[in-house]
Structure formats: C-alpha cells, structure tokens
Motif scaffolding. Structure first.
Motif, PDB file in Angstrom:
ATOM      1  N   ARG A 330      20.390 -83.700 -91.107  1.00 32.57           N
ATOM      2  CA  ARG A 330      21.779 -84.163 -91.223  1.00 32.57           C
ATOM      3  C   ARG A 330      22.780 -83.009 -91.351  1.00 32.57           C
ATOM      4  O   ARG A 330      23.988 -83.249 -91.424  1.00 32.57           O
ATOM      5  N   GLY A 331      22.283 -81.809 -91.406  1.00 41.43           N
ATOM      6  CA  GLY A 331      23.181 -80.642 -91.428  1.00 41.43           C
ATOM      7  C   GLY A 331      24.169 -80.662 -92.584  1.00 41.43           C
ATOM      8  O   GLY A 331      25.329 -80.278 -92.422  1.00 41.43           O
ATOM      9  N   VAL A 332      23.711 -81.106 -93.746  1.00 43.69           N
ATOM     10  CA  VAL A 332      24.618 -81.199 -94.901  1.00 43.69           C
ATOM     11  C   VAL A 332      25.171 -79.805 -95.224  1.00 43.69           C
ATOM     12  O   VAL A 332      24.423 -78.833 -95.263  1.00 43.69           O
ATOM     13  N   LYS A 333      26.486 -79.735 -95.440  1.00 42.09           N
ATOM     14  CA  LYS A 333      27.139 -78.433 -95.639  1.00 42.09           C
ATOM     15  C   LYS A 333      27.780 -78.357 -97.024  1.00 42.09           C
ATOM     16  O   LYS A 333      27.951 -79.367 -97.685  1.00 42.09           O
ATOM     17  N   ASN A 334      28.157 -77.112 -97.365  1.00 37.39           N
ATOM     18  CA  ASN A 334      28.990 -76.884 -98.553  1.00 37.39           C
ATOM     19  C   ASN A 334      28.396 -77.424 -99.839  1.00 37.39           C
ATOM     20  O   ASN A 334      29.078 -78.114-100.604  1.00 37.39           O
ATOM     21  N   ARG A 335      27.147 -77.120-100.114  1.00 39.73           N
ATOM     22  CA  ARG A 335      26.558 -77.574-101.364  1.00 39.73           C
ATOM     23  C   ARG A 335      26.240 -76.388-102.271  1.00 39.73           C
ATOM     24  O   ARG A 335      26.035 -75.259-101.792  1.00 39.73           O
ATOM     25  N   VAL A 336      26.218 -76.664-103.580  1.00 46.71           N
ATOM     26  CA  VAL A 336      25.771 -75.694-104.585  1.00 46.71           C
ATOM     27  C   VAL A 336      24.335 -76.062-104.922  1.00 46.71           C
ATOM     28  O   VAL A 336      24.041 -77.226-105.205  1.00 46.71           O
ATOM     29  N   PHE A 337      23.446 -75.068-104.913  1.00 44.79           N
ATOM     30  CA  PHE A 337      22.011 -75.380-104.968  1.00 44.79           C
ATOM     31  C   PHE A 337      21.306 -74.612-106.079  1.00 44.79           C
ATOM     32  O   PHE A 337      21.644 -73.469-106.390  1.00 44.79           O
ATOM     33  N   GLY A 338      20.305 -75.267-106.643  1.00 49.05           N
ATOM     34  CA  GLY A 338      19.397 -74.600-107.574  1.00 49.05           C
ATOM     35  C   GLY A 338      18.001 -75.166-107.377  1.00 49.05           C
ATOM     36  O   GLY A 338      17.835 -76.240-106.797  1.00 49.05           O
ATOM     37  N   CYS A 339      16.983 -74.436-107.838  1.00 44.39           N
ATOM     38  CA  CYS A 339      15.627 -74.959-107.660  1.00 44.39           C
ATOM     39  C   CYS A 339      14.703 -74.513-108.793  1.00 44.39           C
ATOM     40  O   CYS A 339      14.946 -73.523-109.496  1.00 44.39           O
ATOM     41  N   PHE A 340      13.661 -75.276-108.939  1.00 43.54           N
ATOM     42  CA  PHE A 340      12.621 -74.967-109.921  1.00 43.54           C
ATOM     43  C   PHE A 340      11.313 -75.583-109.441  1.00 43.54           C
ATOM     44  O   PHE A 340      11.304 -76.418-108.529  1.00 43.54           O
ATOM     45  N   GLY A 341      10.202 -75.133-110.045  1.00 45.36           N
ATOM     46  CA  GLY A 341       8.919 -75.685-109.624  1.00 45.36           C
ATOM     47  C   GLY A 341       7.817 -75.299-110.598  1.00 45.36           C
ATOM     48  O   GLY A 341       8.034 -74.523-111.532  1.00 45.36           O
ATOM     49  N   SER A 342       6.642 -75.860-110.354  1.00 44.21           N
ATOM     50  CA  SER A 342       5.491 -75.511-111.189  1.00 44.21           C
ATOM     51  C   SER A 342       4.261 -75.382-110.299  1.00 44.21           C
ATOM     52  O   SER A 342       4.255 -75.873-109.168  1.00 44.21           O
ATOM     53  N   PHE A 343       3.271 -74.683-110.838  1.00 38.39           N
ATOM     54  CA  PHE A 343       2.027 -74.505-110.083  1.00 38.39           C
ATOM     55  C   PHE A 343       0.881 -74.351-111.069  1.00 38.39           C
ATOM     56  O   PHE A 343       1.105 -74.112-112.271  1.00 38.39           O
ATOM     57  N   THR A 344      -0.344 -74.457-110.576  1.00 39.54           N
ATOM     58  CA  THR A 344      -1.500 -74.336-111.473  1.00 39.54           C
ATOM     59  C   THR A 344      -2.200 -72.992-111.298  1.00 39.54           C
ATOM     60  O   THR A 344      -2.496 -72.309-112.261  1.00 39.54           O
TER      61      THR A 344
END
Ligand code: FEO
Length: 405
Positions: A330-344
């Motif tokens: 959808r080509g979403v534009k102009n967003r503020v982004f953050g991320c997180f995750g986990s692993f074993t």
C-alpha cells in the motif's frame, strides 16, 4: 411490488444489502455487511448507474421493474467494473436487450472480457455529456479509484455525483439511504477500513481525482457502498483527502506477534512508555488475534507504528511478515516507526524489521530492543524508553510533502 427510496424526484435507489457474505473479496471481514448501491434515473430516457453483485440479481431486477412500470431501460452506465458492481450486467441485458451499455474503452473491453458482451454499447470520452431529457450526465474519468477503467458520473441537472467506490464504506443500509436520515457514527471507521484496504495503494490517483472534482459543483454523493452523502460531504471528502495524502493523526499503533507472552510483555511496556510520553491514542493489536484489515485501518489512521516480533525459523513471525507485506504493497508514507523483538538462540526479527523500515523510508527511533528469552531489567527500561522516544518523535514530526502522494 417494491417502493424504491427516492434520492430526488427522478432518482431512485435500487441497490441491495449483503448480510450474507462473511468476507469481502474473500479477504476482509464484514461484521456489519455491505451494500451494493445502484441508482435509476427516470427521465425521457431512463438510465441505471451500476449494477449489484449477481447473488442479488433477482431482487435487483424486481426493484428496477417496479420502478420502470413497463418503460424501457435505455442506458446502463458503468462507473466501475469490479464484479460487486458489474456482476449483474449479463442478467440485466437479458431482461433489457435493447439497453445500451455505456462506458469508456477500458470498461467496454472488460465487459467483453468478463461477460462476453460487445454489442449495443456506447463508448464515452472524458468530459462527454449524455442527455436523458432534463438530466445531463457528465462523465469524469478517475482512473485507479479503484481500477484503471473507473469513472464518476455527474448529474449536472441535480448536482449529484455518482462516485463509484470513492467515498464508500462497509456496512449495510438499515432502513434509510441518505445520511441525513440516519445515525452515521458507525460508518466512519468502516470508511477508513474500506479505503485503507481496498483503495489504499492508490493515494496519488485519489489525489488527482480530488483535484479534478474541485471544479465540479456536486451537492450530493451517491457512492456504490454505504450512505448517500448530503449533509456530510465536506467531512467525507476530508477523510479521503487525508487518507490519500497518508496524513495520520497523532496516535500510535503497536502491533506484535507473540507465541508465549515474552514479546507481548515488551509491547505492554512500550505502550506504557508511549503513555508516559503523552500519547493518548494508543492502539495495541495482537497480530494473531485481530484481522489484518483492522490493523491496516489503524495504520492509515495514526502516524506512529511500532512493530514487535519474535524470531521464528530465523525470520520474522509469519503473521508479522504477512502484515508488513500488506503495508509495503500500500506504499504507506510519512510514518514514525519503532521496533522490538525477542529470540531464544539466534536473533533475526529486529534485523528484518530494520530492513523493512529502510525500504519504507520512514522516520525511525534510534532505540530498538532485542531481548534474548525472557524480558529482563535493562530491556524493560529500554522498552519504556522506546515508547517515550517515539512519543517525542511524534510530537516533533512534520510530514515531508515530497512523500505525501
Ligand atoms: Fe466496490 Fe472496486 O468495487
């Protein structure tokens, strides 16, 4: 038998409600159903604007015949060929063999391609006018809102815009047809969900269509889905304008996948950080529970997005992967982004999320949190800080006009 509801003296609603289908396009849930709107203009010549899904063909024919009372149907004007609107063309032609099918060259090619009909057609050009008697219909080409053939039809006499999918919503019409005669509250979110999922990729063509409509003096909008708009036209056009510019409101969507609750706890903590940073509109979605159409709706609605994913088979959690693909498409534009995750034992998800946001060219938080196994004190604090940082970025964010359409 049918007493069709009147939009004006000469224009009648002959559409239908679909309360049966579970998923629109076999993808998008319809908890409140959907309407397929069609309109009949009674003049010296008669004209039908669009048809309905073929599942409702019989009742549709009955409604038209009740109105015509033996008069011929002279024209079928096709604004849009997707089968929720074109599905009854072949049936209508059987009942009214002399009726002319009106559309542009792309439309008529699709009429042939989908339904095998190529006789008794009338090809129209952009800006051309068709006179029915008192009513003069102007054809306005609006390609890619939502297919390449899409047009709108403007009744110059009564200043009514037959807009096709544009300005439509999910949700049946429960008794009333016109916005002034009903409580419209339930349609706003469904309009955004409809736009984001179906038209959302085509922000630039929607902007071009809105520019074109600036010189059209319409006072009523008759869309193919949902209410006829008379009292709320400026609000409805504003919704389309903001969405097609990808202008989100102040607010953040947190979407996460979680198998055993570790990534979920990180999401809760990030949400708390956002709240401490002063963000009031915070929507948290578990990607495995909420249908993606609602998540996409909220991503169009709000300017901030934070995604959390466990590592799964050295990749993203599959449901998160699928959601990101829908956002990309959808080509979403102009967003503020953050991320997180986990692993074993081996980390991959946060790297994938970082690659995703590089592709999207969004403003990104410096902090990302990647936890091995259960959430520990340092990363608990980091999740709070991620939320606070995105909150600050939200407050300072200015849309880049170059990325608006
Ligand atoms: Fe309602 Fe693009 O069809």
């Amino acid at each position: 038998m049918f007493k069709n509801q009147q939009i004006t003296k000469d224009i009648f609603y002959v559409g239908v409600n679909d309360r049966q289908k579970h998923k629109f396009e076999n993808m998008l849930p319809l908890p409140n159903g959907v309407s397929y709107n069609s309109y009949l203009i009674m003049d010296e010549k008669t004209a039908l604007i669009d048809t309905v899904d073929i599942s409702f063909g019989d009742i549709f024919i009955d409604k038209i015949q009740s109105q015509l009372q033996g008069k011929p149907l002279d024209y079928l004007i096709i604004n849009h060929m997707e089968p929720d609107h074109s599905g009854s063309i072949r049936l209508i032609r059987k009942y009214f063999p002399k009726m002319k099918i009106v559309g542009n060259s792309k439309t008529l090619s699709m009429v042939q391609g989908f339904y095998g009909l190529d006789d008794n057609t009338l090809e129209i050009k952009d800006g051309e006018i068709l006179k029915l008697g008192n009513h003069k219909l102007e054809f306005i080409f609006t390609p890619m809102v939502h297919w390449p053939e899409t047009i709108m039809t403007f009744d110059q006499t009564e200043k009514i815009l037959f807009s096709g999918d544009a300005f439509g919503t999910f949700g049946t019409l429960d008794g009333a047809i016109v916005d002034a005669d009903m409580n419209i509250d339930r349609y706003w979110d469904e309009m955004v969900r409809y736009y984001a999922n179906i038209v959302g990729k085509y922000g630039s063509p929607v902007q071009k269509a809105l520019q074109k409509l600036k010189s059209v003096d319409f006072q009523v909008i008759c869309s193919t889905h949902g209410p006829v708009w008379k009292e709320n036209i400026s609000e409805v056009v504003d919704v389309y304008d903001q969405l097609s510019r990808y202008q989100g409101k102040e607010g953040v969507v947190i979407v996460y996948g979680s198998m055993y609750g570790n990534t979920e706890l990180m999401a809760e903590t990030v949400a708390q950080g956002l709240s401490e940073g002063g963000i009031k509109n915070i929507v948290v979605h578990n990607v495995s529970k909420t249908d993606s159409s609602y998540i996409i709706r909220d991503i169009f609605k709000y300017r901030g997005l934070i995604v959390g994913s466990p590592t799964y088979c050295n990749e993203l959690y599959p449901e998160i992967d699928s959601l990101l693909r829908k956002i990309e498409i959808r080509g979403v534009k102009n967003r503020v982004f953050g991320c997180f995750g986990s692993f074993t034992w081996a980390s991959a998800a946060v790297k994938r999320l970082t690659t995703f946001v590089e592709t999207m060219k969004w403003e990104t938080a410096e902090i990302s949190v990647d936890e091995k196994q259960g959430l520990k004190k340092d990363n608990y604090q980091a999740c709070l800080e991620l939320g606070r940082q995105v909150a600050t970025m939200m407050k300072n964010h200015v849309d880049d006009p170059a990325h608006c359409v």
